[in-house]
Design a protein around this motif. Sequence first.
Motif, mmCIF file in Angstrom:
data_model
loop_
_atom_site.group_PDB
_atom_site.id
_atom_site.type_symbol
_atom_site.label_atom_id
_atom_site.label_comp_id
_atom_site.label_asym_id
_atom_site.label_seq_id
_atom_site.Cartn_x
_atom_site.Cartn_y
_atom_site.Cartn_z
ATOM 1 N N HIS A 54 27.227 14.675 -16.384
ATOM 2 C CA HIS A 54 26.130 15.480 -16.837
ATOM 3 C C HIS A 54 24.666 14.562 -16.736
ATOM 4 O O HIS A 54 24.665 13.644 -17.081
ATOM 5 C CB HIS A 54 26.048 15.574 -18.564
ATOM 6 C CG HIS A 54 24.988 16.210 -19.085
ATOM 7 N ND1 HIS A 54 24.426 17.367 -18.873
ATOM 8 C CD2 HIS A 54 24.146 15.726 -20.132
ATOM 9 C CE1 HIS A 54 23.492 17.468 -19.603
ATOM 10 N NE2 HIS A 54 23.262 16.443 -20.398
ATOM 11 N N ASP B 265 21.301 14.317 -18.069
ATOM 12 C CA ASP B 265 20.436 14.621 -19.387
ATOM 13 C C ASP B 265 19.087 14.671 -19.342
ATOM 14 O O ASP B 265 18.201 13.653 -19.524
ATOM 15 C CB ASP B 265 20.911 13.635 -20.640
ATOM 16 C CG ASP B 265 20.547 14.189 -22.005
ATOM 17 O OD1 ASP B 265 19.969 14.939 -21.900
ATOM 18 O OD2 ASP B 265 20.439 13.234 -22.781
ATOM 19 N N MET C 248 29.893 14.700 -23.308
ATOM 20 C CA MET C 248 28.949 14.166 -24.344
ATOM 21 C C MET C 248 29.628 13.671 -25.954
ATOM 22 O O MET C 248 29.260 12.925 -26.441
ATOM 23 C CB MET C 248 27.875 15.314 -24.812
ATOM 24 C CG MET C 248 26.840 15.303 -23.662
ATOM 25 S SD MET C 248 26.436 13.789 -22.893
ATOM 26 C CE MET C 248 25.149 13.138 -23.854
ATOM 27 N N MET C 249 30.661 14.673 -26.137
ATOM 28 C CA MET C 249 31.347 14.268 -27.468
ATOM 29 C C MET C 249 32.593 13.262 -27.048
ATOM 30 O O MET C 249 32.971 12.618 -27.958
ATOM 31 C CB MET C 249 32.239 15.376 -27.955
ATOM 32 C CG MET C 249 31.228 16.548 -28.690
ATOM 33 S SD MET C 249 31.903 17.860 -29.443
ATOM 34 C CE MET C 249 32.516 19.010 -28.149
ATOM 35 N N ARG D 190 29.822 19.534 -20.115
ATOM 36 C CA ARG D 190 28.934 18.782 -20.564
ATOM 37 C C ARG D 190 28.838 18.492 -21.902
ATOM 38 O O ARG D 190 29.138 17.313 -22.200
ATOM 39 C CB ARG D 190 27.444 19.223 -20.154
ATOM 40 C CG ARG D 190 26.171 18.515 -21.066
ATOM 41 C CD ARG D 190 25.112 19.230 -21.301
ATOM 42 N NE ARG D 190 25.201 20.185 -22.230
ATOM 43 C CZ ARG D 190 24.600 21.422 -22.487
ATOM 44 N NH1 ARG D 190 23.336 21.485 -21.749
ATOM 45 N NH2 ARG D 190 24.522 22.145 -23.475
ATOM 46 N N ASP D 191 29.398 19.560 -22.814
ATOM 47 C CA ASP D 191 29.546 19.284 -24.242
ATOM 48 C C ASP D 191 30.767 18.432 -24.363
ATOM 49 O O ASP D 191 30.692 17.528 -25.174
ATOM 50 C CB ASP D 191 29.580 20.699 -25.006
ATOM 51 C CG ASP D 191 28.394 21.483 -24.991
ATOM 52 O OD1 ASP D 191 27.335 20.656 -24.428
ATOM 53 O OD2 ASP D 191 28.375 22.680 -25.329
ATOM 54 N N LYS E 164 27.963 23.680 -18.825
ATOM 55 C CA LYS E 164 27.676 23.516 -19.768
ATOM 56 C C LYS E 164 28.953 23.001 -20.879
ATOM 57 O O LYS E 164 28.581 22.340 -21.763
ATOM 58 C CB LYS E 164 26.868 24.777 -20.509
ATOM 59 C CG LYS E 164 25.562 24.962 -19.543
ATOM 60 C CD LYS E 164 24.804 26.283 -20.301
ATOM 61 C CE LYS E 164 23.649 26.541 -19.269
ATOM 62 N NZ LYS E 164 23.234 27.841 -19.438
ATOM 63 N N MET E 165 29.879 23.898 -20.658
ATOM 64 C CA MET E 165 31.094 23.611 -21.517
ATOM 65 C C MET E 165 31.523 21.948 -21.235
ATOM 66 O O MET E 165 31.775 21.319 -22.164
ATOM 67 C CB MET E 165 32.123 24.398 -21.195
ATOM 68 C CG MET E 165 31.639 26.170 -21.888
ATOM 69 S SD MET E 165 31.257 26.030 -23.596
ATOM 70 C CE MET E 165 32.768 25.692 -24.204
ATOM 71 N N ASP F 206 16.816 16.786 -20.875
ATOM 72 C CA ASP F 206 16.380 17.660 -22.186
ATOM 73 C C ASP F 206 15.214 16.562 -22.842
ATOM 74 O O ASP F 206 14.234 17.082 -22.860
ATOM 75 C CB ASP F 206 17.399 17.562 -23.205
ATOM 76 C CG ASP F 206 18.553 18.840 -22.871
ATOM 77 O OD1 ASP F 206 18.157 19.514 -21.713
ATOM 78 O OD2 ASP F 206 19.492 18.874 -23.367
#
Length: 186
Positions: A171, A173, A97-98, A93-94, A90-91, A175
Motif C-alpha cells: 500500500h 500511503d 494496515m491492520m 490495504r485495510d 482497498k480491502m 493520504d
Amino acid sequence: IVEFKTDKGEKIRFKGGGSSDGSDYETGMKVQVVYDGDNPQDARVGDFMQFWLGPLGVTLFGLLFFLAGVFSFVGISSVDKDFGPGFHKKMNRDALMMSKEKIRISGTVKEVKPQKGDQGAEFIVIATVWMPDGVSEEAFESIPIFFDPGGGILGKRVNIYIDPSDRKRYHVDIDPVLAELTEKKY
C-alpha cells in the motif's frame, strides 16, 4: 381430546394439537394417531400440520438465508463497478494496515498516471524506492484516486507498506500528502 386404543388394547386419551378454536377436527371424527409403543402417552395426531409444518417452516426460513448468502456472494464479483475502482485493493490495504507484520519503507512520488476508469478519469500515483541492494529502484502504484493531484505531489515522500510474505501486496500511503496539498489550496 383424542382417544385411541393401543395395539395392546390400552385406552389412551391425550390433547391433540391443531388450531386454538378446535376447528381442525369435529367430535367423533377418525384421525390417524402416531405414538411411541413403549410410552403410548407420547402420542400425536398424524397429519401434515402436526408433523411437517414446523420443520418445513424452519427449512424454508433457512433456505431463504442460504439463497440470500449465495446471491450476495455472486454479487461480490461486481463490487469494483458498484464500490469504485480498486475496491479489492482497498480491502487488501485495510487488511495490510491492520497487520503487525508489515514492512514500512519511504519512497518518493515520481509520476501521476491518468487512466480511464469505470466512473471516469482516475489517477494512479507512482512512488519509487531504492532497494536495500542500492542498485535497483522499484516502483509502487497507489490505489486509484478520482482527482488529479497535480504536479505538487511530485518529489514528495510517502510511506509504502509491504507484506513481507507477499511483496506484491503493498500500500502506497498518499493520504498525508494529499491532505497537505489540499490544505495549501484552500
